[in-house]
Design a protein around this motif. Structure first.
Motif, PDB file in Angstrom:
ATOM      1  N   GLY A 150      -3.258 -15.138 -22.624  1.00 41.35           N
ATOM      2  CA  GLY A 150      -4.327 -14.716 -21.730  1.00 41.35           C
ATOM      3  C   GLY A 150      -3.786 -13.968 -20.529  1.00 41.35           C
ATOM      4  N   ALA A 151      -4.263 -14.329 -19.344  1.00 41.62           N
ATOM      5  CA  ALA A 151      -3.846 -13.652 -18.111  1.00 41.62           C
ATOM      6  C   ALA A 151      -2.520 -14.167 -17.582  1.00 41.62           C
ATOM      7  CB  ALA A 151      -4.932 -13.815 -17.047  1.00 41.62           C
ATOM      8  N   LEU A 152      -1.986 -15.222 -18.197  1.00 38.03           N
ATOM      9  CA  LEU A 152      -0.751 -15.826 -17.714  1.00 38.03           C
ATOM     10  C   LEU A 152       0.457 -15.262 -18.449  1.00 38.03           C
ATOM     11  CD1 LEU A 152      -1.872 -19.570 -17.472  1.00 38.03           C
ATOM     12  CD2 LEU A 152      -1.879 -17.827 -15.673  1.00 38.03           C
ATOM     13  N   ALA A 153       1.590 -15.331 -17.811  1.00 36.89           N
ATOM     14  CA  ALA A 153       2.835 -14.946 -18.455  1.00 36.89           C
ATOM     15  C   ALA A 153       3.359 -16.117 -19.284  1.00 36.89           C
ATOM     16  CB  ALA A 153       3.874 -14.549 -17.402  1.00 36.89           C
ATOM     17  N   ARG A 154       4.066 -15.806 -20.348  1.00 35.08           N
ATOM     18  CA  ARG A 154       4.711 -16.856 -21.128  1.00 35.08           C
ATOM     19  C   ARG A 154       5.772 -17.540 -20.267  1.00 35.08           C
ATOM     20  NH1 ARG A 154       8.167 -15.774 -26.705  1.00 35.08           N
ATOM     21  NH2 ARG A 154       9.444 -17.671 -26.628  1.00 35.08           N
ATOM     22  N   PRO A 155       5.727 -18.878 -20.178  1.00 29.04           N
ATOM     23  CA  PRO A 155       6.714 -19.583 -19.351  1.00 29.04           C
ATOM     24  C   PRO A 155       8.140 -19.362 -19.856  1.00 29.04           C
ATOM     25  CG  PRO A 155       4.895 -21.040 -19.961  1.00 29.04           C
ATOM     26  CD  PRO A 155       4.750 -19.805 -20.781  1.00 29.04           C
ATOM     27  N   ASP A 156       9.074 -19.298 -18.946  1.00 31.62           N
ATOM     28  CA  ASP A 156      10.470 -19.071 -19.317  1.00 31.62           C
ATOM     29  C   ASP A 156      11.021 -20.191 -20.194  1.00 31.62           C
ATOM     30  OD1 ASP A 156      10.442 -16.736 -17.861  1.00 31.62           O
ATOM     31  OD2 ASP A 156      11.330 -17.641 -16.063  1.00 31.62           O
ATOM     32  N   TRP A 157      10.528 -21.432 -19.986  1.00 38.36           N
ATOM     33  CA  TRP A 157      11.065 -22.561 -20.733  1.00 38.36           C
ATOM     34  C   TRP A 157      10.563 -22.626 -22.167  1.00 38.36           C
ATOM     35  CZ3 TRP A 157       7.255 -25.602 -22.671  1.00 38.36           C
ATOM     36  CH2 TRP A 157       6.024 -25.597 -22.010  1.00 38.36           C
ATOM     37  N   LEU A 158       9.519 -21.867 -22.492  1.00 37.61           N
ATOM     38  CA  LEU A 158       8.910 -21.947 -23.815  1.00 37.61           C
ATOM     39  C   LEU A 158       9.663 -21.039 -24.784  1.00 37.61           C
ATOM     40  CD1 LEU A 158       6.744 -23.047 -25.652  1.00 37.61           C
ATOM     41  CD2 LEU A 158       5.156 -21.334 -24.755  1.00 37.61           C
ATOM     42  N   ALA A 159      10.641 -21.617 -25.449  1.00 38.17           N
ATOM     43  CA  ALA A 159      11.503 -20.864 -26.361  1.00 38.17           C
ATOM     44  C   ALA A 159      10.793 -20.575 -27.680  1.00 38.17           C
ATOM     45  CB  ALA A 159      12.779 -21.654 -26.628  1.00 38.17           C
ATOM     46  N   ASP A 160      11.314 -19.604 -28.426  1.00 41.71           N
ATOM     47  CA  ASP A 160      10.697 -19.224 -29.695  1.00 41.71           C
ATOM     48  C   ASP A 160      10.590 -20.400 -30.652  1.00 41.71           C
ATOM     49  OD1 ASP A 160      10.364 -16.627 -28.857  1.00 41.71           O
ATOM     50  OD2 ASP A 160      12.129 -15.839 -29.895  1.00 41.71           O
ATOM     51  N   ARG A 189       5.142 -28.704 -19.441  1.00 40.45           N
ATOM     52  CA  ARG A 189       5.960 -29.580 -20.272  1.00 40.45           C
ATOM     53  C   ARG A 189       5.304 -30.944 -20.480  1.00 40.45           C
ATOM     54  NH1 ARG A 189       8.755 -26.588 -16.685  1.00 40.45           N
ATOM     55  NH2 ARG A 189      10.725 -25.548 -17.212  1.00 40.45           N
ATOM     56  N   ARG A 190       4.549 -31.414 -19.511  1.00 39.17           N
ATOM     57  CA  ARG A 190       3.907 -32.732 -19.663  1.00 39.17           C
ATOM     58  C   ARG A 190       2.892 -32.716 -20.806  1.00 39.17           C
ATOM     59  NH1 ARG A 190       5.408 -36.556 -16.525  1.00 39.17           N
ATOM     60  NH2 ARG A 190       6.437 -36.133 -14.532  1.00 39.17           N
ATOM     61  N   TRP A 191       2.137 -31.632 -20.915  1.00 37.63           N
ATOM     62  CA  TRP A 191       1.217 -31.540 -22.048  1.00 37.63           C
ATOM     63  C   TRP A 191       1.993 -31.555 -23.357  1.00 37.63           C
ATOM     64  CZ3 TRP A 191       0.593 -28.509 -26.321  1.00 37.63           C
ATOM     65  CH2 TRP A 191      -0.590 -28.689 -27.037  1.00 37.63           C
ATOM     66  N   LEU A 192       3.124 -30.845 -23.386  1.00 41.59           N
ATOM     67  CA  LEU A 192       3.921 -30.796 -24.608  1.00 41.59           C
ATOM     68  C   LEU A 192       4.446 -32.178 -24.974  1.00 41.59           C
ATOM     69  CD1 LEU A 192       5.177 -29.188 -26.865  1.00 41.59           C
ATOM     70  CD2 LEU A 192       7.033 -28.533 -25.320  1.00 41.59           C
ATOM     71  N   MET A 193       4.805 -32.991 -23.974  1.00 42.76           N
ATOM     72  CA  MET A 193       5.256 -34.353 -24.272  1.00 42.76           C
ATOM     73  C   MET A 193       4.121 -35.172 -24.898  1.00 42.76           C
ATOM     74  SD  MET A 193       8.347 -34.123 -23.488  1.00 42.76           S
ATOM     75  CE  MET A 193       8.692 -32.403 -23.171  1.00 42.76           C
ATOM     76  N   ARG A 194       2.913 -35.044 -24.349  1.00 43.38           N
ATOM     77  CA  ARG A 194       1.768 -35.740 -24.943  1.00 43.38           C
ATOM     78  C   ARG A 194       1.536 -35.259 -26.369  1.00 43.38           C
ATOM     79  NH1 ARG A 194      -3.290 -34.571 -23.122  1.00 43.38           N
ATOM     80  NH2 ARG A 194      -4.071 -36.382 -24.232  1.00 43.38           N
ATOM     81  N   ARG A 195       1.626 -33.962 -26.552  1.00 40.54           N
ATOM     82  CA  ARG A 195       1.441 -33.369 -27.880  1.00 40.54           C
ATOM     83  C   ARG A 195       2.434 -33.958 -28.875  1.00 40.54           C
ATOM     84  NH1 ARG A 195       1.601 -31.856 -32.316  1.00 40.54           N
ATOM     85  NH2 ARG A 195       1.599 -29.761 -33.198  1.00 40.54           N
ATOM     86  N   MET A 196       3.694 -34.082 -28.482  1.00 43.26           N
ATOM     87  CA  MET A 196       4.708 -34.581 -29.404  1.00 43.26           C
ATOM     88  C   MET A 196       4.575 -36.079 -29.622  1.00 43.26           C
ATOM     89  SD  MET A 196       5.893 -31.846 -30.333  1.00 43.26           S
ATOM     90  CE  MET A 196       6.979 -32.617 -31.523  1.00 43.26           C
ATOM     91  N   PHE A 197       4.152 -36.827 -28.598  1.00 42.12           N
ATOM     92  CA  PHE A 197       3.925 -38.263 -28.772  1.00 42.12           C
ATOM     93  C   PHE A 197       2.866 -38.489 -29.857  1.00 42.12           C
ATOM     94  CE2 PHE A 197       1.590 -42.151 -27.881  1.00 42.12           C
ATOM     95  CZ  PHE A 197       2.601 -43.081 -27.684  1.00 42.12           C
ATOM     96  N   LEU A 245      12.968 -29.746 -16.773  1.00 46.06           N
ATOM     97  CA  LEU A 245      13.851 -29.683 -17.928  1.00 46.06           C
ATOM     98  C   LEU A 245      13.796 -28.318 -18.600  1.00 46.06           C
ATOM     99  CD1 LEU A 245      13.125 -33.162 -19.553  1.00 46.06           C
ATOM    100  CD2 LEU A 245      15.000 -32.552 -18.003  1.00 46.06           C
ATOM    101  N   GLU A 246      14.920 -27.898 -19.123  1.00 42.28           N
ATOM    102  CA  GLU A 246      15.013 -26.648 -19.852  1.00 42.28           C
ATOM    103  C   GLU A 246      15.999 -26.802 -20.999  1.00 42.28           C
ATOM    104  OE1 GLU A 246      16.015 -23.422 -17.320  1.00 42.28           O
ATOM    105  OE2 GLU A 246      14.207 -23.564 -16.086  1.00 42.28           O
ATOM    106  N   GLY A 247      15.971 -25.842 -21.918  1.00 40.28           N
ATOM    107  CA  GLY A 247      16.970 -25.768 -22.972  1.00 40.28           C
ATOM    108  C   GLY A 247      17.121 -27.051 -23.766  1.00 40.28           C
ATOM    109  N   GLU A 248      18.382 -27.471 -23.971  1.00 43.45           N
ATOM    110  CA  GLU A 248      18.661 -28.631 -24.803  1.00 43.45           C
ATOM    111  C   GLU A 248      18.141 -29.925 -24.192  1.00 43.45           C
ATOM    112  OE1 GLU A 248      19.630 -28.613 -27.936  1.00 43.45           O
ATOM    113  OE2 GLU A 248      19.462 -26.444 -27.680  1.00 43.45           O
ATOM    114  N   SER A 249      18.101 -30.010 -22.867  1.00 44.90           N
ATOM    115  CA  SER A 249      17.539 -31.206 -22.227  1.00 44.90           C
ATOM    116  C   SER A 249      16.056 -31.338 -22.557  1.00 44.90           C
ATOM    117  CB  SER A 249      17.742 -31.147 -20.710  1.00 44.90           C
ATOM    118  OG  SER A 249      19.107 -31.182 -20.381  1.00 44.90           O
ATOM    119  N   LEU A 250      15.350 -30.223 -22.561  1.00 42.45           N
ATOM    120  CA  LEU A 250      13.932 -30.241 -22.907  1.00 42.45           C
ATOM    121  C   LEU A 250      13.748 -30.587 -24.378  1.00 42.45           C
ATOM    122  CD1 LEU A 250      10.966 -29.779 -22.250  1.00 42.45           C
ATOM    123  CD2 LEU A 250      11.348 -27.313 -22.567  1.00 42.45           C
TER     124      LEU A 250
END
Length: 319
Positions: free
Chosen positions: A150-160, A250-258, A295-300
């Motif tokens: 949408g109107a937002l930029a893709r976050p830097d932490w969101l890897a392919d 990232r918090r939403w992503l943690m809920r998603r993965m849980f 968190l980023e990269g391997e830590s994320l």
């Protein structure tokens, strides 16, 4: 042949039904429907008549938010020879909506698209083409999904390699081919033969309900494939999927993965599949204090795996 299966009393038989499930997002529903205007179902080999199709909107909101959107577009679709129907499904949950769509669909082929997706040019024709060209050798066709921020930029932490957590970019190949057993696809961009649903249903205790994050309603496709259904992948049969702004953290992503972990555990138990085992110790107090947004990269990636494992372990006490 009933008149309901034809475009008018003398029109061609409807060969394909687009089932569009929606829930309290009229603006997105409108954009999705607008992307379906002008879509074509293609020609079967040796036929001089294009396959006719219908669009079936399944509204899963008791407020019937989508009714006005559908009614405002029915005349325009009718001029194109495409019936646009509205059905309200009162039982909450996307699995109920999908089951109702299958029940109501007239076509022998059913294509799914969701209200937060938009069909790209040529989507329907490309999605149905393998059925026309390869005939009974194909039972299911899966398309590709591109993220739309949408109107937002893709976050830097969101890897392919994290895109598929958002139901985007399966990326199996650059050319059409049959999928291998371990390769999956999303329910929001696929087509299948309606007869495959005989005796089957999307499980109503799994799948999204409102803002909930339970998933795996598409396990029914695993059943089909286990029974021998051949699945063909067409990367050019593309839809764009809006990544909602409230999910770009990232918090939403943690809920998603849980909840993916919970869903997978329940699914494996239901079908008698081997369950996974992990040995891990978690200090929940420290986990609660952790700033996952840093968190980023391997830590994320490690935290994503941990939340999945926690959800999977929690699934043992559910259902």
């Amino acid at each position: 042949m009933s008149t309901a299966q034809r475009l008018g009393n003398d029109g061609p038989e409807i060969g394909a039904s687009i089932v569009l499930c929606t829930h309290r997002r009229p603006e997105l529903l409108a954009a999705c429907l607008d992307s379906l205007a002008g879509q074509r179902a293609g020609f079967a080999p040796g036929s001089s008549r294009e396959m006719a199709h219908e669009i079936l909107v399944i509204d899963n909101s008791p407020l019937e938010d989508g009714r006005a959107v559908v009614e405002s577009r029915q005349a325009a679709f009718a001029l194109r020879g495409v019936p646009l129907r509205y059905v309200m499904e009162g039982n909450p949950g996307v699995s109920f909506a999908r089951n109702r769509g299958v029940l109501e669909a007239v076509g022998a082929l059913i294509a799914f698209i969701d209200d937060d997706e938009r069909a790209c040019d040529g989507w329907l024709e490309r999605l149905l083409e393998p059925f026309h060209r390869l005939g009974d050798a194909v039972d299911i066709v899966a398309g590709e999904v591109e993220p739309d921020f949408g109107a937002l930029a893709r976050p830097d932490w969101l890897a392919d390699d994290m895109m598929h957590f958002f139901s985007c970019r399966w990326g199996w190949d650059s050319e059409p081919r049959f999928l291998r057993e371990a390769e999956w696809f999303g329910e929001g961009n696929c087509a299948f033969r309606k007869r495959l649903m005989a005796g089957r249903a999307f499980p109503t205790d799994l799948g999204r309900k409102g803002d909930g994050l339970m998933t795996n309603e598409g396990i029914v496709f695993m059943e089909m494939r286990s029974a021998g259904a051949a699945t063909y992948y067409v990367p050019a049969a593309m839809v764009s999927h809006l990544i909602h702004p409230d999910r770009l953290n990232r918090r939403w992503l943690m809920r998603r993965m849980f909840y993916q972990g919970v869903s997978n555990r329940l699914t494996q138990r239901r079908y008698g599949l081997s369950e996974q085992r992990w040995d891990f110790n978690v200090n929940l107090a420290k986990l609660a204090d952790l700033d996952v947004e840093s968190l980023e990269g391997e830590s994320l990636r490690a935290m994503i795996r941990l939340y999945y494992q926690l959800g999977y372990a929690s699934g043992s006490s559910m259902g």
